[in-house]
Design an enzyme around this catalytic site. Structure first.
Site, short mmCIF file in Angstrom:
data_model
loop_
_atom_site.label_atom_id
_atom_site.label_comp_id
_atom_site.label_asym_id
_atom_site.label_seq_id
_atom_site.Cartn_x
_atom_site.Cartn_y
_atom_site.Cartn_z
N ASP A 186 0.81 -1.21 0.00
CA ASP A 186 0.00 0.00 0.00
C ASP A 186 0.85 1.27 0.00
O ASP A 186 2.07 1.21 0.18
CB ASP A 186 -0.96 -0.01 1.21
CG ASP A 186 -0.31 -0.51 2.49
OD1 ASP A 186 0.92 -0.50 2.57
OD2 ASP A 186 -1.04 -0.92 3.40
N ASP A 204 -7.74 -3.34 14.17
CA ASP A 204 -9.11 -3.68 13.79
C ASP A 204 -9.14 -4.87 12.81
O ASP A 204 -10.16 -5.15 12.22
CB ASP A 204 -9.80 -2.46 13.16
CG ASP A 204 -9.03 -1.90 11.96
OD1 ASP A 204 -8.00 -2.49 11.58
OD2 ASP A 204 -9.46 -0.87 11.41
N HIS A 263 -7.26 -5.08 10.07
CA HIS A 263 -6.97 -4.74 8.67
C HIS A 263 -5.66 -5.39 8.21
O HIS A 263 -4.74 -5.59 9.01
CB HIS A 263 -6.99 -3.23 8.42
CG HIS A 263 -5.88 -2.45 9.02
ND1 HIS A 263 -6.09 -1.41 9.91
CD2 HIS A 263 -4.53 -2.50 8.85
CE1 HIS A 263 -4.92 -0.88 10.25
NE2 HIS A 263 -3.96 -1.52 9.62
N GLU A 265 -9.82 -2.18 5.43
CA GLU A 265 -10.43 -1.97 6.73
C GLU A 265 -11.70 -2.83 6.85
O GLU A 265 -12.23 -3.29 5.83
CB GLU A 265 -10.82 -0.48 6.86
CG GLU A 265 -9.67 0.49 6.67
CD GLU A 265 -8.82 0.68 7.93
OE1 GLU A 265 -8.93 -0.13 8.87
OE2 GLU A 265 -8.06 1.66 7.97
C1 F6R Z 1 1.50 -1.70 6.22
C2 F6R Z 1 0.11 -2.11 6.28
C3 F6R Z 1 -0.65 -2.19 7.56
C4 F6R Z 1 0.17 -2.58 8.78
C5 F6R Z 1 -0.71 -2.63 10.03
C6 F6R Z 1 0.09 -2.95 11.28
O1 F6R Z 1 1.97 -1.71 4.88
O2 F6R Z 1 -0.43 -2.35 5.28
O3 F6R Z 1 -1.69 -3.12 7.39
O4 F6R Z 1 0.76 -3.82 8.56
O5 F6R Z 1 -1.34 -1.39 10.20
O6 F6R Z 1 0.99 -1.91 11.52
P1 F6R Z 1 2.08 -1.98 12.66
O7 F6R Z 1 3.07 -3.04 12.25
O8 F6R Z 1 2.71 -0.62 12.67
O9 F6R Z 1 1.37 -2.33 13.93
#
Ligand code: F6R
Length: 242
Positions: free
Chosen positions: A67, A136, A138, A143
């Site tokens: 992303d 959540d 995701h 989401e």
């Molecule tokens: C990152 C992404 C997100 C993260 C998720 C967890 O490219 O797509 O889905 O993997 O938000 O983030 P952290 O590792 O910072 O807890």
């Protein structure tokens, strides 16, 4: 689904990096699907060490990231382009031309998303897709919603995600409100999936994602249907699962 429980963050990072390293050694021209966020940073440090020690060669490796924030230019230090260069690409012998992220600067979201799907197809799809897990549920920026979205899409970030990501920005107001993300179908097409999760604050969502019902309200739960998923947790993240 294989679940590996590591002692702590460092152990999780090393174990997960070993799985990525095995992929690179077994198929030097493999396609790595990569993630940003805090969790994979230790994994990337281990991959850099593998390169410095002469065990890993990235010269033929290709990458596609999950992303990118919509509207952030590459040189913005909060863009995922910047993150990937800072945390991995600039420290190994990867050819920058072989690294791909959605184009956050493309204002036409339909174009940005369809171009990215073409890019992923043109490199042959992910041999292994690395994922972190949002509070959540995701994955990428998919989401919770009413249906699993198949392809790369432009999403409105939820308040929870903006709140979680504001630690990287001057304030919550500076967090971009939209992102381009691989869809759930794009992620599920990867041959292998590697999920890394760390910390007690993720214990509830780990349980819901990997032990609860499969529902688009918990996007990561779809991974229960993928034939080759490895989840590497530290003990704190694994605390609520048997
Ligand atoms: C990152 C992404 C997100 C993260 C998720 C967890 O490219 O797509 O889905 O993997 O938000 O983030 P952290 O590792 O910072 O807890």
């Amino acid at each position: 689904m294989r679940i590996i429980v590591a002692k702590d963050y460092d152990d999780m990072s090393r174990k997960a990096a070993n799985i990525m390293a095995a992929q690179i050694i077994n198929k030097p021209d493999c396609v790595l699907g990569l993630a940003t966020g805090s969790t994979p940073i230790g994994l990337y440090k281990n991959l850099i060490k593998g390169y410095e020690d002469g065990d890993l060669d990235f010269s033929a490796v290709k990458t596609v990231n999950l992303d990118e924030y919509r509207g952030l230019p590459k040189e913005n230090d909060q863009s995922y382009y910047y993150f990937m260069h800072d945390n991995l690409f600039d420290h190994v012998n990867i050819d920058p031309a072989n690294t791909h992220l959605p184009d956050g600067t493309e204002p036409d979201s339909a174009k940005a998303c369809s171009e990215y799907e073409k890019t992923i197809a043109s490199v042959g799809g992910q041999d292994i897709q690395l994922l972190g897990l949002g509070h959540d549920g995701h994955i990428g920026f998919n989401e919770p919603c009413d249906e699993f979205v198949q392809e790369t899409q432009c999403v409105d970030l939820t308040e929870m995600t903006i709140e979680a990501n504001k630690r990287f920005f001057a304030s919550a107001d500076d967090v971009p409100k939209q992102a381009y993300t691989m869809g759930i179908g794009t992620i599920m097409k990867a041959k292998k999936i590697l999920v890394v999760v760390s910390g007690a604050d993720k214990a509830d969502i780990v349980k819901a994602s990997f032990c609860g019902p499969v529902t688009p309200q918990v996007p990561a739960s779809i991974l229960q249907f993928h034939p080759d998923v490895t989840v590497v947790l530290d003990e704190a993240a694994a605390a609520k699962i048997k």
